[in-house]
Design an enzyme around this catalytic site. Structure first.
Site, short mmCIF file in Angstrom:
data_model
loop_
_atom_site.label_atom_id
_atom_site.label_comp_id
_atom_site.label_asym_id
_atom_site.label_seq_id
_atom_site.Cartn_x
_atom_site.Cartn_y
_atom_site.Cartn_z
N CYS A 1 8.02 89.95 28.32
CA CYS A 1 7.65 88.99 29.15
C CYS A 1 6.81 88.71 29.22
CB CYS A 1 9.11 89.73 30.23
SG CYS A 1 8.78 90.47 30.72
N LYS B 1 24.08 99.04 30.50
CA LYS B 1 24.69 97.97 29.55
C LYS B 1 23.24 97.93 28.54
CE LYS B 1 25.71 94.38 27.93
NZ LYS B 1 25.20 94.36 26.74
N GLU C 1 15.13 90.66 36.82
CA GLU C 1 14.10 89.74 36.16
C GLU C 1 13.89 89.17 34.77
OE1 GLU C 1 11.27 90.90 36.97
OE2 GLU C 1 11.74 92.51 38.44
N GLY D 1 17.07 89.92 31.56
CA GLY D 1 16.60 89.68 30.15
C GLY D 1 16.45 87.84 30.53
N SER D 2 17.25 87.17 29.80
CA SER D 2 16.53 85.61 29.71
C SER D 2 17.40 84.99 31.02
CB SER D 2 17.45 84.52 28.55
OG SER D 2 18.66 85.00 28.93
N THR D 3 16.15 83.01 30.93
CA THR D 3 16.64 82.84 32.41
C THR D 3 18.15 82.26 32.36
OG1 THR D 3 14.94 82.50 33.25
CG2 THR D 3 16.28 81.30 33.22
N ALA D 4 18.90 82.11 31.05
CA ALA D 4 19.92 81.44 31.52
C ALA D 4 21.14 82.53 31.70
CB ALA D 4 20.28 80.77 29.84
N THR D 5 20.84 83.74 31.63
CA THR D 5 21.66 84.96 30.82
C THR D 5 22.04 85.73 32.90
OG1 THR D 5 22.46 85.45 28.94
CG2 THR D 5 23.12 87.00 31.20
N GLY D 6 20.53 85.57 33.15
CA GLY D 6 19.96 85.83 34.57
C GLY D 6 20.63 84.78 36.14
N GLU E 1 10.63 78.92 26.46
CA GLU E 1 9.92 80.50 26.02
C GLU E 1 10.34 80.79 23.77
OE1 GLU E 1 12.10 83.82 27.36
OE2 GLU E 1 10.37 85.09 27.60
P1 NAD Z 1 19.48 87.94 27.06
O1 NAD Z 1 19.55 87.42 27.81
O2 NAD Z 1 20.41 87.53 25.76
O3 NAD Z 1 20.59 89.28 27.12
C1 NAD Z 1 20.31 90.22 27.71
C2 NAD Z 1 21.18 91.31 27.70
O4 NAD Z 1 22.76 90.81 29.39
C3 NAD Z 1 21.89 91.86 27.47
O5 NAD Z 1 22.24 93.13 27.21
C4 NAD Z 1 23.26 91.08 27.09
O6 NAD Z 1 24.21 91.22 26.18
C5 NAD Z 1 23.29 90.78 27.94
N1 NAD Z 1 24.41 89.73 28.65
C6 NAD Z 1 24.24 88.32 27.46
N2 NAD Z 1 25.36 87.18 28.25
C7 NAD Z 1 26.22 87.97 29.67
C8 NAD Z 1 27.18 87.69 30.77
N3 NAD Z 1 27.56 86.60 30.89
N4 NAD Z 1 26.97 88.72 31.03
C9 NAD Z 1 26.90 90.06 31.48
N5 NAD Z 1 25.99 90.47 30.46
C10 NAD Z 1 25.40 89.62 30.12
O7 NAD Z 1 18.23 88.76 26.70
P2 NAD Z 1 17.27 89.08 25.22
O8 NAD Z 1 17.65 88.06 24.11
O9 NAD Z 1 17.71 90.44 24.87
O10 NAD Z 1 15.92 89.43 26.07
C11 NAD Z 1 15.04 88.78 26.04
C12 NAD Z 1 14.96 88.05 27.30
O11 NAD Z 1 14.73 88.88 28.44
C13 NAD Z 1 14.51 87.16 27.59
O12 NAD Z 1 13.64 85.77 28.05
C14 NAD Z 1 12.66 88.29 28.47
O13 NAD Z 1 11.36 87.18 29.38
C15 NAD Z 1 13.42 88.74 29.12
N6 NAD Z 1 12.59 89.60 29.83
C16 NAD Z 1 12.31 89.73 30.94
C17 NAD Z 1 11.90 90.71 31.12
C18 NAD Z 1 11.39 90.93 32.94
O14 NAD Z 1 11.10 92.08 33.07
N7 NAD Z 1 11.70 89.78 33.70
C19 NAD Z 1 11.50 92.12 30.32
C20 NAD Z 1 12.02 91.83 29.42
C21 NAD Z 1 12.86 90.39 28.49
#
Ligand code: NAD
Length: 498
Positions: free
Chosen positions: A306, A197, A272, A250-255, A402
């Site tokens: 990131c 996704k 990540e 993605g973001s720490t909150a979603t992670g 961030e």
């Molecule tokens: P995000 O967390 O908002 O979204 C990431 C993904 O998660 C999207 O596909 C989104 O649709 C999905 N998502 C959101 N809520 C969800 C849920 N409840 N269940 C399942 N999936 C869900 O992040 P973003 O704004 O797309 O990306 C930016 C973030 O990603 C920044 O915090 C950045 O630091 C991080 N990032 C980390 C790395 C790394 O390798 N550590 C690399 C690139 C980006």
């Protein structure tokens, strides 16, 4: 042919953008089950670029069922590892041959510079594919001496690495194609199937990648793509009982939400996450090298990286020179669409993200923090001027959170110890850099800095052979490197009495 001007869009990109919105399931394009769609925008203009399908729970189920069936019948898992390797190498060749089209599509949906799209999004991705292809033939176990009754000659014990099953890959919008591949590659190399996704902000290149993978020889059903937001498609994927592993960037909150979902379903997971990455500049550093290094480290892809440097701590004797040099570099930058080969400052990815970054800058300004290096940017499109933020206090939001934009904090510190303490004073720990010519200081500080990757005299360079991941709230697990497939395989012990 490389892009020359605004009317020079590759015909394959034009044709792709004209297709009807669809998901990619069981090797075929599939329309939305309930007609729900969302718009994808061109960040350079704010205008609609294409529509994509808002996948329903039922759509996600269909994609997972397809991946599961492919896994169970072994159409990919049971190929000879050398054949999986060959298919992945073919995928690398196809992507390389279509590099310009993929780069243009990525720039159109994400906003990034066409140079970055060519060099990193596509160019580096090709390297990553070839690296992962090689891992397909390197899966191996270990043998053990055991102390069981009858003595060692009566027993043979060993481990096997077996693919976990269906992987749910969830990717962000900053490097949509490359990070999609960071999910797809270890899954495919190890024999898993995957449902990917991509971010709802940038879903297009992932869909095109899946079609290209089919053409390369990845069997139908092994690599499916569902598009849509986190609330429905994301949740449906993370909670699906047939998904064995979640691979999230993605973001720490979603992670954290995904980590909870993974534990609830007892799934493997890799996270990540975000960074608030420090760069520590010692007084003996060569400023002439630090300036271009931090321009790249802090402003690559508009800071939407990131691992980007976002907090610079500089020993007092170098502070004025560093600020002056960075300011001069920023003031000389030209602004424009990512497709404009001359433009060095390009739009951020979305209107929401533009507003978020602007709010951080407004908060700093309201607190009287000094900003430098700002330049005029167009009203049309999602542009935000880069800025240096001088000595923000701990209360300024952009010190702790961030920002993920072209904003670089520069803080003067008395000495390396103060710099180190402040660098580590964050709940995140993805990456960091040290700038010094003193090998002793570098060896000491690289050990004491709390980050998954520490660069010395550079920032932001990653490589498929170098493990990458976060300390603290920047994530769990590591991507890349020779052990990359461990996270996509179960280790099974076999114990034979004879
Ligand atoms: P995000 O967390 O908002 O979204 C990431 C993904 O998660 C999207 O596909 C989104 O649709 C999905 N998502 C959101 N809520 C969800 C849920 N409840 N269940 C399942 N999936 C869900 O992040 P973003 O704004 O797309 O990306 C930016 C973030 O990603 C920044 O915090 C950045 O630091 C991080 N990032 C980390 C790395 C790394 O390798 N550590 C690399 C690139 C980006």
């Amino acid at each position: 042919m490389p892009y020359q001007g605004p009317h020079d869009i590759d015909p394959a990109v034009r044709a792709f953008l004209k297709r009807d919105p669809a998901l990619f399931i069981e090797g075929a394009w599939r329309a939305s089950s309930d007609g729900e769609q969302f718009a994808v925008f061109d960040p350079a203009t704010g205008k609609e670029l294409a529509k994509a399908v808002e996948a329903s729970e039922g759509d996600v189920d269909a994609a997972v069922q397809s991946a599961h069936q492919a896994f169970v019948d072994g159409r990919w898992r049971l190929l000879r590892p050398a054949d999986r390797e060959k298919v992945l190498l073919k995928l690398a060749d196809l992507l390389e041959n279509r590099a310009e089209a993929f780069a243009q599509l990525e720039t159109l949906e994400q906003g990034k510079s066409i140079h970055i799209a060519r060099m990193i999004e596509v160019g580096a991705s090709v390297d990553w594919i070839r690296y992962a292809a090689g891992l397909a033939t390197k899966l191996s176990g270990r043998t053990f001496d055991v102390s069981l009754p009858g003595g060692p000659s009566h027993w043979t014990a060993y481990t096997r690495r077996e693919p976990v099953g269906v992987v749910g890959g969830i990717a962000p919008w900053n490097f949509p194609l490359m990070i999609a591949l960071w999910k797809v590659l270890p899954a495919l190399a190890s024999g898993c199937s995957i449902v990917l996704k991509p971010s709802e902000v940038t879903p297009l290149t992932a869909l095109w990648l899946a079609e290209t993978a089919l053409e390369a020889g990845v069997p139908a059903g092994v690599f499916n793509v569902v598009t849509g937001g986190g609330a429905v498609a994301g949740r449906a994927l993370t909670s699906h009982r047939l998904v064995a592993k979640l691979s999230f960037t993605g973001s720490t909150a979603t992670g954290k939400a995904i980590g909870h979902a993974a534990i609830d379903g007892m799934k493997h997971f890799t996270l990540e996450l975000g960074g608030k990455n420090p760069a520590l500049v010692l007084k003996d550093a060569d400023v002439a090298k630090v300036i271009p290094g931090l321009m790249a480290g802090g402003f690559l892809n508009g800071g939407q990286v990131c691992a980007a440097a976002s907090r610079v701590f500089v020993e007092a004797p170098l502070y004025d020179d560093l600020v002056a040099g960075l300011e001069q570099a920023l003031l000389g930058l030209s602004v424009g669409s990512g497709l404009d080969p001359q433009a060095q400052v390009n739009p951020l990815v979305s209107a929401d993200h533009q507003a978020k970054v602007q709010a951080y800058v407004a908060d700093a300004r309201a607190q009287g923090v000094e900003l430098r290096g700002q330049i005029a940017v167009p009203d049309e499109g999602y542009f935000v001027s880069p800025a240096l933020v001088l000595n923000p206090s701990e209360e300024t939001k952009l010190t702790r959170e961030e920002v993920f934009g072209p904003i670089l904090n520069i803080t003067k510190v008395a000495d390396a110890e103060e710099g180190l303490a402040r660098a580590n004073d964050t709940r995140l720990g993805l990456a960091a850099s040290l700038w010094t010519q003193d090998i002793g200081a570098a060896m000491d500080l690289t050990r004491r800095i709390e980050a998954g990757t520490v660069w010395v005299n550079s920032h932001v360079f990653i490589d498929p052979n170098m493990p990458f991941g976060g300390f603290k709230e920047s994530g769990l697990g590591r991507d890349f490197g020779v052990n990359w497939l461990d996270g996509y395989t179960e280790e099974k012990s076999v114990c034979i009495a004879h």
